[in-house]
Design an enzyme around this catalytic site. Structure first.
Site, PDB file in Angstrom:
ATOM      1  CB  SER A 148     -25.573  -4.588  -1.742  1.00 44.46           C
ATOM      2  OG  SER A 148     -26.797  -4.606  -1.035  1.00 44.46           O
ATOM      3  CE1 TYR A 161     -24.414   0.328   0.861  1.00 42.68           C
ATOM      4  CE2 TYR A 161     -26.345  -0.981   0.266  1.00 42.68           C
ATOM      5  CZ  TYR A 161     -25.059  -0.897   0.782  1.00 42.68           C
ATOM      6  OH  TYR A 161     -24.416  -2.049   1.194  1.00 42.68           O
TER       7      TYR A 161
HETATM    8  N1  LIG Z   1     -23.608  -6.185   6.414  1.00 39.17           N
HETATM    9  C1  LIG Z   1     -24.519  -6.362   5.463  1.00 39.17           C
HETATM   10  O1  LIG Z   1     -25.667  -6.776   5.701  1.00 39.17           O
HETATM   11  C2  LIG Z   1     -24.173  -6.022   4.024  1.00 39.17           C
HETATM   12  C3  LIG Z   1     -25.094  -6.371   3.020  1.00 39.17           C
HETATM   13  C4  LIG Z   1     -24.778  -6.078   1.696  1.00 39.17           C
HETATM   14  C5  LIG Z   1     -23.581  -5.476   1.373  1.00 39.17           C
HETATM   15  N2  LIG Z   1     -22.708  -5.140   2.382  1.00 39.17           N
HETATM   16  C6  LIG Z   1     -21.444  -4.499   1.980  1.00 39.17           C
HETATM   17  O2  LIG Z   1     -20.374  -5.186   2.574  1.00 39.17           O
HETATM   18  C7  LIG Z   1     -19.295  -4.283   2.789  1.00 39.17           C
HETATM   19  C8  LIG Z   1     -18.828  -4.396   4.239  1.00 39.17           C
HETATM   20  O3  LIG Z   1     -19.909  -4.110   5.110  1.00 39.17           O
HETATM   21  P1  LIG Z   1     -19.871  -4.530   6.660  1.00 39.17           P
HETATM   22  O4  LIG Z   1     -21.283  -4.718   7.073  1.00 39.17           O
HETATM   23  O5  LIG Z   1     -18.881  -5.605   6.865  1.00 39.17           O
HETATM   24  O6  LIG Z   1     -19.348  -3.157   7.322  1.00 39.17           O
HETATM   25  P2  LIG Z   1     -18.607  -2.906   8.739  1.00 39.17           P
HETATM   26  O7  LIG Z   1     -18.784  -4.044   9.665  1.00 39.17           O
HETATM   27  O8  LIG Z   1     -19.049  -1.550   9.159  1.00 39.17           O
HETATM   28  O9  LIG Z   1     -17.057  -2.828   8.325  1.00 39.17           O
HETATM   29  C9  LIG Z   1     -16.675  -1.849   7.408  1.00 39.17           C
HETATM   30  C10 LIG Z   1     -15.188  -1.946   7.174  1.00 39.17           C
HETATM   31  O10 LIG Z   1     -14.830  -1.022   6.140  1.00 39.17           O
HETATM   32  C11 LIG Z   1     -13.947  -0.033   6.648  1.00 39.17           C
HETATM   33  N3  LIG Z   1     -14.273   1.217   5.986  1.00 39.17           N
HETATM   34  C12 LIG Z   1     -15.444   1.912   6.037  1.00 39.17           C
HETATM   35  N4  LIG Z   1     -15.355   3.015   5.287  1.00 39.17           N
HETATM   36  C13 LIG Z   1     -14.107   3.028   4.749  1.00 39.17           C
HETATM   37  C14 LIG Z   1     -13.411   3.912   3.912  1.00 39.17           C
HETATM   38  N5  LIG Z   1     -13.983   5.055   3.471  1.00 39.17           N
HETATM   39  N6  LIG Z   1     -12.139   3.623   3.566  1.00 39.17           N
HETATM   40  C15 LIG Z   1     -11.555   2.481   4.003  1.00 39.17           C
HETATM   41  N7  LIG Z   1     -12.149   1.607   4.800  1.00 39.17           N
HETATM   42  C16 LIG Z   1     -13.432   1.875   5.176  1.00 39.17           C
HETATM   43  C17 LIG Z   1     -14.160  -0.052   8.166  1.00 39.17           C
HETATM   44  O11 LIG Z   1     -13.033   0.387   8.922  1.00 39.17           O
HETATM   45  P3  LIG Z   1     -12.804   1.972   9.265  1.00 39.17           P
HETATM   46  O12 LIG Z   1     -14.121   2.471   9.788  1.00 39.17           O
HETATM   47  O13 LIG Z   1     -11.690   1.983  10.259  1.00 39.17           O
HETATM   48  O14 LIG Z   1     -12.431   2.598   7.964  1.00 39.17           O
HETATM   49  C18 LIG Z   1     -14.360  -1.557   8.385  1.00 39.17           C
HETATM   50  O15 LIG Z   1     -13.118  -2.212   8.323  1.00 39.17           O
HETATM   51  C19 LIG Z   1     -19.822  -2.902   2.405  1.00 39.17           C
HETATM   52  O16 LIG Z   1     -19.422  -2.596   1.087  1.00 39.17           O
HETATM   53  C20 LIG Z   1     -21.322  -3.067   2.464  1.00 39.17           C
HETATM   54  O17 LIG Z   1     -21.985  -2.168   1.611  1.00 39.17           O
HETATM   55  C21 LIG Z   1     -22.975  -5.398   3.686  1.00 39.17           C
END
Ligand SMILES: NC(=O)c1ccc[n+]([C@@H]2O[C@H](COP(=O)([O-])OP(=O)(O)OC[C@H]3O[C@@H](n4cnc5c(N)ncnc54)[C@H](OP(=O)(O)O)[C@@H]3O)[C@@H](O)[C@H]2O)c1
Length: 258
Positions: A148, A161
């Protein structure tokens, strides 16, 4: 020959957090390039329905699912045992699952900030270590960590984080050097605001969205598919001389001073 450098046919890829947002988009992108995708997340019924959607979306795409919490040591071992049972080692690991709880630094309980490290940083290290013997069965293989911009500069995520994502970025550099001789490339991506279920509530606030857009040269938030494209590139044979690198997927955010 040129085509093969831009394909992942016959490759087995494990994507964590693959049932929503960025992880779902990564699974779809890797399937589109010909990989068989192993999808992990905690909720099994969501995983099942997303697998069905993806197999309908991606022609000839193949995906399998396993319910696991990457923050749980037993689940991590069970997940990699399941991968091993496919009998073909592992070509690609994408450490995408992550989580956060935003608080002022002094307001976290010790357990809260340790939990953030477990799901973001420690899980990625453990899964990478477990995956290493499966990945070295192939001459070349690739790990991509979804970090990130918060691991590279201050954004309003809370200290735990940001620290955990910084650890993930440094882990990327260390493993890239250590495992280069094993044929395992290790890279990262650093997204800024991407529209997912995690970020949608915050981005629905027009004042907050304005502040985000003011700091983003491209004047918009990103889409999960735009992160997935960078991840897929890093996995491709075309990226065969790239390791220890981090690609920001941020609309220019990190380059914007004043
Ligand atoms: N969205 C952004 O703006 C952004 C920016 C920078 C970095 N990121 C990073 O990108 C990644 C994905 O984020 P996202 O925004 O796509 O999140 P999201 O839409 O909330 O999706 C999260 C996914 O991870 C799974 N998950 C969450 N906790 C888990 C665990 N403990 N074990 C296994 N699976 C887990 C969730 O399914 P379940 O809940 O069923 O487990 C879901 O499939 C993260 O690492 C986040 O830090 C996101």
């Amino acid at each position: 020959m040129t085509t093969q450098r831009w394909r992942l046919d016959g490759q087995l890829a494990l994507v964590t957090g693959a049932s929503a947002g960025i992880g779902r988009a990564i699974a779809a992108e890797l399937m589109g390039f010909g990989a068989t995708v192993l999808m992990a997340a905690r909720d099994e019924s969501t995983l099942d329905s997303v697998r069905e959607e993806l197999q309908a979306e991606v022609r000839d795409g193949e995906a399998h699912v396993f319910a696991a919490d990457v923050a749980d040591a037993d689940d991590r071992r069970a997940l990699l045992d399941w991968v091993e049972d496919f009998g073909d080692g592992l070509h690609i690991l994408v450490n995408n699952a992550g989580g956060n709880l935003t608080r002022a630094a002094t307001d976290y309980s010790e357990q809260e900030w340790r939990d953030i490290f477990e799901v973001n940083a420690f899980s990625a290290l453990e899964l990478s270590r477990y995956a290493h013997p499966l990945m070295t069965r192939h001459a070349t293989s690739s790990i991509v960590n979804v970090g990130s911009v918060s691991g590279l500069t201050h954004v309003r995520t809370g200290v735990a984080y940001g620290m955990s994502k910084a650890a993930m970025h440094q882990m990327t550099r260390n493993l890239a050097v250590e495992w280069a001789e094993d044929g395992v490339r290790v890279n990262a991506v650093a997204p800024w605001y991407i529209r997912t279920r995690r970020t949608s509530p915050k981005l629905a606030d027009p004042d907050y969205l304005d502040e985000v857009l003011m700091r983003t040269p491209m004047g918009r938030v990103g889409e999960p598919a735009e992160v997935a494209a960078a991840v897929a590139f890093l996995c491709l044979p075309a990226a065969s001389y790239i390791t220890g690198e981090c690609i920001a997927v941020d609309g220019g955010f990190l380059r914007y001073g004043f």
